[in-house]
Design an enzyme around this catalytic site. Structure first.
Site, PDB file in Angstrom:
ATOM      1  N   ASP A 134      37.683  26.104  39.647  1.00 37.31           N
ATOM      2  CA  ASP A 134      38.319  26.915  38.623  1.00 37.31           C
ATOM      3  C   ASP A 134      37.570  26.674  37.288  1.00 37.31           C
ATOM      4  O   ASP A 134      36.800  25.706  37.172  1.00 37.31           O
ATOM      5  CB  ASP A 134      39.766  26.406  38.556  1.00 37.31           C
ATOM      6  CG  ASP A 134      40.533  26.901  37.386  1.00 37.31           C
ATOM      7  OD1 ASP A 134      40.731  28.102  37.294  1.00 37.31           O
ATOM      8  OD2 ASP A 134      40.947  26.064  36.549  1.00 37.31           O
ATOM      9  N   ILE A 135      37.791  27.516  36.313  1.00 36.07           N
ATOM     10  CA  ILE A 135      37.056  27.353  35.042  1.00 36.07           C
ATOM     11  C   ILE A 135      37.945  26.747  33.946  1.00 36.07           C
ATOM     12  O   ILE A 135      37.772  25.594  33.562  1.00 36.07           O
ATOM     13  CB  ILE A 135      36.449  28.705  34.591  1.00 36.07           C
ATOM     14  CG1 ILE A 135      35.409  29.167  35.626  1.00 36.07           C
ATOM     15  CG2 ILE A 135      35.795  28.540  33.206  1.00 36.07           C
ATOM     16  CD1 ILE A 135      34.761  30.499  35.316  1.00 36.07           C
ATOM     17  N   ASP A 136      38.905  27.529  33.434  1.00 37.92           N
ATOM     18  CA  ASP A 136      39.705  27.057  32.284  1.00 37.92           C
ATOM     19  C   ASP A 136      40.618  25.894  32.691  1.00 37.92           C
ATOM     20  O   ASP A 136      41.409  26.009  33.621  1.00 37.92           O
ATOM     21  CB  ASP A 136      40.562  28.198  31.722  1.00 37.92           C
ATOM     22  CG  ASP A 136      39.714  29.289  31.103  1.00 37.92           C
ATOM     23  OD1 ASP A 136      39.321  30.225  31.842  1.00 37.92           O
ATOM     24  OD2 ASP A 136      39.415  29.183  29.903  1.00 37.92           O
ATOM     25  N   ASP A 176      43.556  23.498  38.088  1.00 34.33           N
ATOM     26  CA  ASP A 176      44.493  22.816  37.188  1.00 34.33           C
ATOM     27  C   ASP A 176      45.827  23.527  37.029  1.00 34.33           C
ATOM     28  O   ASP A 176      46.699  23.025  36.323  1.00 34.33           O
ATOM     29  CB  ASP A 176      43.870  22.689  35.782  1.00 34.33           C
ATOM     30  CG  ASP A 176      43.793  24.036  35.083  1.00 34.33           C
ATOM     31  OD1 ASP A 176      43.231  24.982  35.675  1.00 34.33           O
ATOM     32  OD2 ASP A 176      44.336  24.160  33.965  1.00 34.33           O
TER      33      ASP A 176
HETATM   34  O1  LIG Z   1      41.692  30.420  36.593  1.00 32.46           O
HETATM   35  P1  LIG Z   1      41.145  29.934  35.295  1.00 32.46           P
HETATM   36  O2  LIG Z   1      39.647  29.903  35.257  1.00 32.46           O
HETATM   37  O3  LIG Z   1      41.723  28.625  34.891  1.00 32.46           O
HETATM   38  O4  LIG Z   1      41.630  31.008  34.229  1.00 32.46           O
HETATM   39  C1  LIG Z   1      43.026  31.059  33.907  1.00 32.46           C
HETATM   40  C2  LIG Z   1      43.211  31.797  32.609  1.00 32.46           C
HETATM   41  O5  LIG Z   1      42.378  31.122  31.652  1.00 32.46           O
HETATM   42  C3  LIG Z   1      42.358  31.655  30.334  1.00 32.46           C
HETATM   43  O6  LIG Z   1      43.589  31.362  29.697  1.00 32.46           O
HETATM   44  C4  LIG Z   1      43.810  29.965  29.589  1.00 32.46           C
HETATM   45  O7  LIG Z   1      42.732  29.366  28.837  1.00 32.46           O
HETATM   46  C5  LIG Z   1      42.644  29.780  27.453  1.00 32.46           C
HETATM   47  C6  LIG Z   1      41.392  29.139  26.876  1.00 32.46           C
HETATM   48  O8  LIG Z   1      41.418  27.768  27.076  1.00 32.46           O
HETATM   49  C7  LIG Z   1      43.913  29.355  26.735  1.00 32.46           C
HETATM   50  O9  LIG Z   1      43.856  29.758  25.373  1.00 32.46           O
HETATM   51  C8  LIG Z   1      45.126  29.994  27.434  1.00 32.46           C
HETATM   52  O10 LIG Z   1      46.321  29.524  26.860  1.00 32.46           O
HETATM   53  C9  LIG Z   1      45.128  29.656  28.933  1.00 32.46           C
HETATM   54  O11 LIG Z   1      46.169  30.343  29.610  1.00 32.46           O
HETATM   55  C10 LIG Z   1      42.060  33.133  30.343  1.00 32.46           C
HETATM   56  O12 LIG Z   1      42.200  33.645  29.042  1.00 32.46           O
HETATM   57  C11 LIG Z   1      42.892  33.899  31.348  1.00 32.46           C
HETATM   58  O13 LIG Z   1      42.403  35.227  31.442  1.00 32.46           O
HETATM   59  C12 LIG Z   1      42.749  33.240  32.711  1.00 32.46           C
HETATM   60  O14 LIG Z   1      43.521  33.919  33.681  1.00 32.46           O
HETATM   61 MG   LIG Z   2      42.486  26.844  35.250  1.00 35.18          MG
END
Ligand SMILES: O=P(O)(O)OC[C@H]1O[C@H](O[C@H]2O[C@H](CO)[C@@H](O)[C@H](O)[C@H]2O)[C@H](O)[C@@H](O)[C@@H]1O
Ligand SMILES: [Mg+2]
Length: 265
Positions: free
Chosen positions: A38-40, A216
């Protein structure tokens, strides 16, 4: 309490529960493993807004070296739109699933994008208009998905819930609600991250390997379930919670990047 599950799983003979064991299995048998990340919140620290994330300069090249060690069996599996996520790791183009599994680019470059209907475009515009006066609420347009972020306005969560539920009924049965960290999304219902991992594993580059999935958030539970079922390893970044099906954990995105750097060196 939160580590009870970890120690249970660590008692299994082949459990992978932390930094040392991930390093050990990947460096000992790179030909036997496939890595899904996963990224974020997993590769990158969370930030205040979606565009505020920081990609450490060494990360893309380290991922590329690791991908080569795994003979290409490394994929990013994210809730981000595929194109947005892809450019974060430029100039490299890893196999990637976006929109929580609804978009995918396979190792051979074959691309599957999710359809964006005219009605969904109108729905996104209406959501942006309806929340325009809500200070701190951000509407992220991801093509065939839309995210309503409330990290900067936590008090708005209770109002966003019914707004997004109404938008979902308007979108119809091809979309579903996805909860996440300070975010409520409407995403295509066609696939989740578990489906994406299975689709990658059917590709010759990944086939026959055991999977390690690292994530995460709630959306990552689908890939945790998939790799658990297939005899792989599920790793959560952050403390394990009884609500998660991940069987191991590592403490932070920084720790994961440290593992990647060690494996790449
Ligand atoms: O599946 P992921 O790679 O973890 O992506 C999940 C969502 O990540 C992003 O939102 C999240 O991260 C942001 C930056 O750190 C944060 O500001 C936000 O509160 C989090 O929910 C992204 O913007 C989404 O589109 C993704 O689905
Ligand atoms: Mg994530």
């Amino acid at each position: 309490m939160s580590y009870q599950k970890q120690s249970l799983s660590a008692s299994k003979p082949d459990a992978v529960s932390g930094e040392d064991s991930i390093l050990a299995v990947l460096s000992a048998e790179p030909e036997n493993w496939a890595l899904f990340m996963d990224i974020d919140g997993t590769l990158l620290e969370l930030a205040e807004t979606p565009d505020d994330i920081v990609v450490p300069p060494s990360l893309p090249a380290n991922l590329d070296v690791l991908a080569t060690r795994l003979a290409g069996a490394l994929a990013l599996v994210t809730g981000r739109g595929l194109d947005y996520a892809d450019q974060l790791f430029s100039p490299f183009h890893f196999p990637i699933a976006g929109l929580h599994g609804a978009e995918r680019r396979d190792p051979d470059g074959r691309l599957r994008k999710a359809e964006v209907t005219a009605e969904f475009e109108r729905l996104k515009a209406d959501l942006a208009a309806e929340t325009a006066g809500w200070a701190g609420v951000l509407i992220e347009d991801k093509g065939a998905a839309v995210a309503a972020h409330y990290r900067l306005a936590p008090d708005r969560e209770l109002e966003l819930e019914p707004l997004m539920e109404r938008a979902l009924s308007r979108a119809g049965p091809n979309w579903t609600i996805q909860h996440g960290k300070m975010v409520i999304e409407i995403r295509p219902a066609s696939a989740d991250k578990g489906n994406a991992v299975e689709a990658f594993l059917a590709h010759p580059v990944f086939a026959g390997r055991r999977a390690i999935a690292i994530g995460d958030d709630v959306t990552d539970e689908a890939m945790f379930r998939t790799v658990n079922r297939l005899g792989g390893h599920s790793i959560r970044v952050g403390p394990l919670s009884p609500a998660s099906e991940a069987r191991g954990s590592i403490p932070s995105a920084e720790a994961l990047r440290g593992i990647i750097e060690t494996l790449a060196s």
